[in-house]
Design a protein around this motif. Structure first.
Motif, PDB file in Angstrom:
ATOM      1  N   ALA A 265       0.898  -1.252   0.060  1.00  0.00           N
ATOM      2  CA  ALA A 265      -0.106   0.040   0.162  1.00  0.00           C
ATOM      3  C   ALA A 265       0.946   1.230  -0.038  1.00  0.00           C
ATOM      4  CB  ALA A 265      -1.045   0.068   1.342  1.00  0.00           C
ATOM      5  N   ARG A 266       1.888   1.182   0.646  1.00  0.00           N
ATOM      6  CA  ARG A 266       2.836   2.421   0.936  1.00  0.00           C
ATOM      7  C   ARG A 266       3.639   2.658  -0.320  1.00  0.00           C
ATOM      8  NH1 ARG A 266       3.904   4.085   5.460  1.00  0.00           N
ATOM      9  NH2 ARG A 266       3.544   2.179   6.626  1.00  0.00           N
ATOM     10  N   SER A 267       3.832   1.652  -1.362  1.00  0.00           N
ATOM     11  CA  SER A 267       4.292   1.656  -2.652  1.00  0.00           C
ATOM     12  C   SER A 267       3.662   2.491  -3.767  1.00  0.00           C
ATOM     13  CB  SER A 267       4.820   0.310  -2.974  1.00  0.00           C
ATOM     14  OG  SER A 267       3.578  -0.158  -3.755  1.00  0.00           O
ATOM     15  N   CYS A 268       2.349   2.567  -3.373  1.00  0.00           N
ATOM     16  CA  CYS A 268       1.549   3.525  -4.411  1.00  0.00           C
ATOM     17  C   CYS A 268       0.871   4.568  -3.381  1.00  0.00           C
ATOM     18  CB  CYS A 268       0.587   2.602  -5.183  1.00  0.00           C
ATOM     19  SG  CYS A 268      -0.744   1.807  -4.063  1.00  0.00           S
ATOM     20  N   ASP A 269       1.394   4.833  -2.532  1.00  0.00           N
ATOM     21  CA  ASP A 269       0.778   6.272  -1.739  1.00  0.00           C
ATOM     22  C   ASP A 269      -0.815   5.853  -1.387  1.00  0.00           C
ATOM     23  OD1 ASP A 269       3.377   7.665  -1.555  1.00  0.00           O
ATOM     24  OD2 ASP A 269       2.865   8.287  -3.441  1.00  0.00           O
ATOM     25  N   TYR A 270      -0.981   4.718  -0.888  1.00  0.00           N
ATOM     26  CA  TYR A 270      -2.509   4.410  -0.907  1.00  0.00           C
ATOM     27  C   TYR A 270      -3.234   5.097   0.267  1.00  0.00           C
ATOM     28  CZ  TYR A 270      -6.451   1.391  -1.940  1.00  0.00           C
ATOM     29  OH  TYR A 270      -7.624   0.861  -2.254  1.00  0.00           O
ATOM     30  N   TYR A 271      -4.415   5.412   0.052  1.00  0.00           N
ATOM     31  CA  TYR A 271      -5.423   5.836   1.151  1.00  0.00           C
ATOM     32  C   TYR A 271      -6.632   5.248   0.583  1.00  0.00           C
ATOM     33  CZ  TYR A 271      -6.478   9.717  -2.235  1.00  0.00           C
ATOM     34  OH  TYR A 271      -6.813  10.282  -3.249  1.00  0.00           O
ATOM     35  N   GLY A 272      -7.383   4.982   1.895  1.00  0.00           N
ATOM     36  CA  GLY A 272      -8.946   4.327   1.570  1.00  0.00           C
ATOM     37  C   GLY A 272      -8.423   2.811   2.057  1.00  0.00           C
ATOM     38  N   ALA A 273      -9.474   1.879   1.700  1.00  0.00           N
ATOM     39  CA  ALA A 273      -9.790   0.482   2.032  1.00  0.00           C
ATOM     40  C   ALA A 273      -9.171  -0.218   0.642  1.00  0.00           C
ATOM     41  CB  ALA A 273     -11.275   0.194   2.038  1.00  0.00           C
TER      42      ALA A 273
END
Length: 501
Positions: A265-273
């Motif tokens: 998730a961190r590798s694509c700057d993820y937010y949300g579910a």
């Protein structure tokens, strides 16, 4: 960012209802969209406002992104929740929603684009040294080179569509003589399903378990995982039964897999579910498979064991709130199982079945949850996924959850269409499932139409006839001699009972 006051739910059926219910609890108004085939659906009546978005075909209704955005603006909705399927993982749609000044309740279009292609997802995750299945790191352009790589990896191998999902554009190659034929089929199916013929190859793990990790991230770089879901019971590479937690995952593996999921998730700057999917081999080595940048069909089992409303968290994150949940505060409590109730005939190779729900009575009771979007008398449309409902059971432990599931399946009365309920009951009582010694090959290894016919419980019509016969017998006049006062009381009770009916 101001609080969201009105949400347009760009979906249908059970997931639309699921989102609307949480929105109502949060004091948020909802807008339903519906196709002409769904005009009488429960989600349409439940919403505060509803708009017909087009004809039955999804390409003319639920996939009309521009029209959906216009409806959202006309009705002064602040945000769009895409649910799952349809436009939920469409990066272009997410971008247009943002450009229209609206809130997309999901990740950024950049995250969707990166994780929407299996190759770019692998490249992003590779920066964090996430375990990967041996294979090519880019799309195949030279078939001879691909054959050389396949030979070095060792057969069997898997040819997979880069933009694929749901088992489409996926072919198993057992020996080099099959390579060309299976490659052509994979490319053709990938073009047909996704408009993109890019494929890659990786080692085929013969007895894999499908394990996935639920993640949540906010706009401030905070990311947590909410443990794993076991999703190995599948047909045609699509899930039928899911559970949380997995019987095969140890605390050590859970911690390592959870850390990898957060890093993905961190590798694509993820937010949300989102959900990070892994496969696990017989030695319990796990490898990154893909990331789904949306709410999963099976999210209820995670909600049951954590007490976290994932839809509520998605809305809070979309409003700009930081995560209020820390990793240290999360614990697994109990066990949950979900059975997908599809309008499919398991005894006929799980072929879809259409018709009218002549009987539709949901199971109830402690530890039973039904997420659905149908009612008795409704038709199962041919235009969409044939899922009728999600049946979820929760218990203090796995055995209790299984027992509740068997009981709930027996209570679920559906007639007019064939469903996967008998198959799900078969799974619950199979020793391989009960022991945890199963993988994604469960259907091929253990299931056949003959098994189902031997264990098939009476049909809903037969049960209804038996109940009617029993009631007719039980309501006959009492012939046992009794005194006058008792007789008078019984007569009064019967009079009240029949008058109330």
């Amino acid at each position: 960012m101001p609080p969201i006051k009105k949400i347009l739910v760009a979906n249908r059926g059970e997931i639309a209802l699921r989102i609307m219910r949480t929105a109502r609890e949060m004091g948020i108004l909802t807008v339903a969209i519906f196709s002409e085939a769904d005009r009488m659906s429960p989600h349409v009546r439940y919403a505060d406002e509803a708009v017909c978005v087009g004809p039955a075909s999804s390409s003319e209704s639920y996939l009309r992104g521009d029209k959906i955005i216009n409806i959202c603006k006309e009705l002064n909705a602040d945000a769009i929740h895409p649910g799952y399927g349809f436009l939920s993982e469409n990066a272009d749609f997410a971008k247009k929603v943002k450009e229209a000044g609206l809130i997309f309740i999901g990740p950024s279009d950049t995250s969707i684009a990166i994780m929407g292609n299996k190759l770019t997802a692998k490249q992003a995750a590779g920066k964090y040294n996430i375990p990967m299945v041996p294979g090519t790191s880019s799309a195949i352009t030279d078939r001879l080179e691909a054959k050389t790589i396949a030979a070095s990896i060792g057969y069997p191998i898997l040819i997979k569509a880069s933009a694929g999902g749901g088992g489409k554009g996926m072919r198993i190659v057992n020996r080099d003589t099959e390579f060309d034929e299976q490659m052509d089929r994979a490319v053709s199916e990938a073009i047909s399903s996704f408009g993109d013929g890019s494929v890659f190859i990786e080692k085929y793990i013969t007895s894999p378990k499908h394990i996935e990790i639920q993640v949540l991230g906010d706009h401030y770089g905070n990311i947590i995982h909410l443990f794993e879901r076991e999703c190995s019971i599948q047909r045609r590479h699509q899930k039928v039964i899911e559970e949380a937690p997995s019987i095969s995952v140890t605390p050590e593996i859970r911690e390592a897999m959870g850390k990898c999921a957060i890093d993905v998730a961190r590798s694509c700057d993820y937010y949300g579910a989102g959900t990070v999917e892994f496969i696990m081999d017989e030695s319990r080595n796990f490898y990154f498979l893909e990331m789904n940048t949306r709410l999963q069909v099976e999210h209820p089992v995670t909600e049951q064991i954590t007490g976290v409303d994932l839809v509520k968290q998605m809305i809070l994150i979309a409003e700009g709130n930081p995560l209020s949940i820390s990793q240290d505060n999360l614990i697994i409590k109990g066990h949950a199982i979900e059975a997908r109730v599809y309008a499919e005939d398991a005894a006929n190779d799980f072929l879809p079945d259409v018709g009218t729900l002549q009987t539709y009575n949901r199971p109830q009771g402690n530890g039973v949850r039904v997420d659905d979007g149908f009612e008795q008398g409704m038709d199962i449309p041919i235009y969409y996924d044939p899922m009728i409902a999600k049946l979820i059971t929760y218990g203090e432990n796995r055995d209790e959850a299984i027992n509740k599931m068997v009981r709930a399946i027996d209570e679920y009365q559906i007639s007019g269409v064939e469903t996967t309920l008998p198959f799900c009951r078969f799974v619950m009582q199979h020793k391989a499932f009960v022991s945890g010694e199963f993988d994604t090959n469960f259907v091929n290894k253990y299931f056949s139409a003959e098994n189902l016919k031997r264990e098939q419980k009476p049909s809903s019509e037969m049960l209804a006839a038996l109940i009617t016969a029993h009631l007719a017998t039980s309501l006959k006049p009492v012939e046992t001699p009794i005194n006058d006062s008792v007789s008078a009381n019984i007569s009064k009770w019967r009079t009240r009972r029949f008058n109330n009916n």
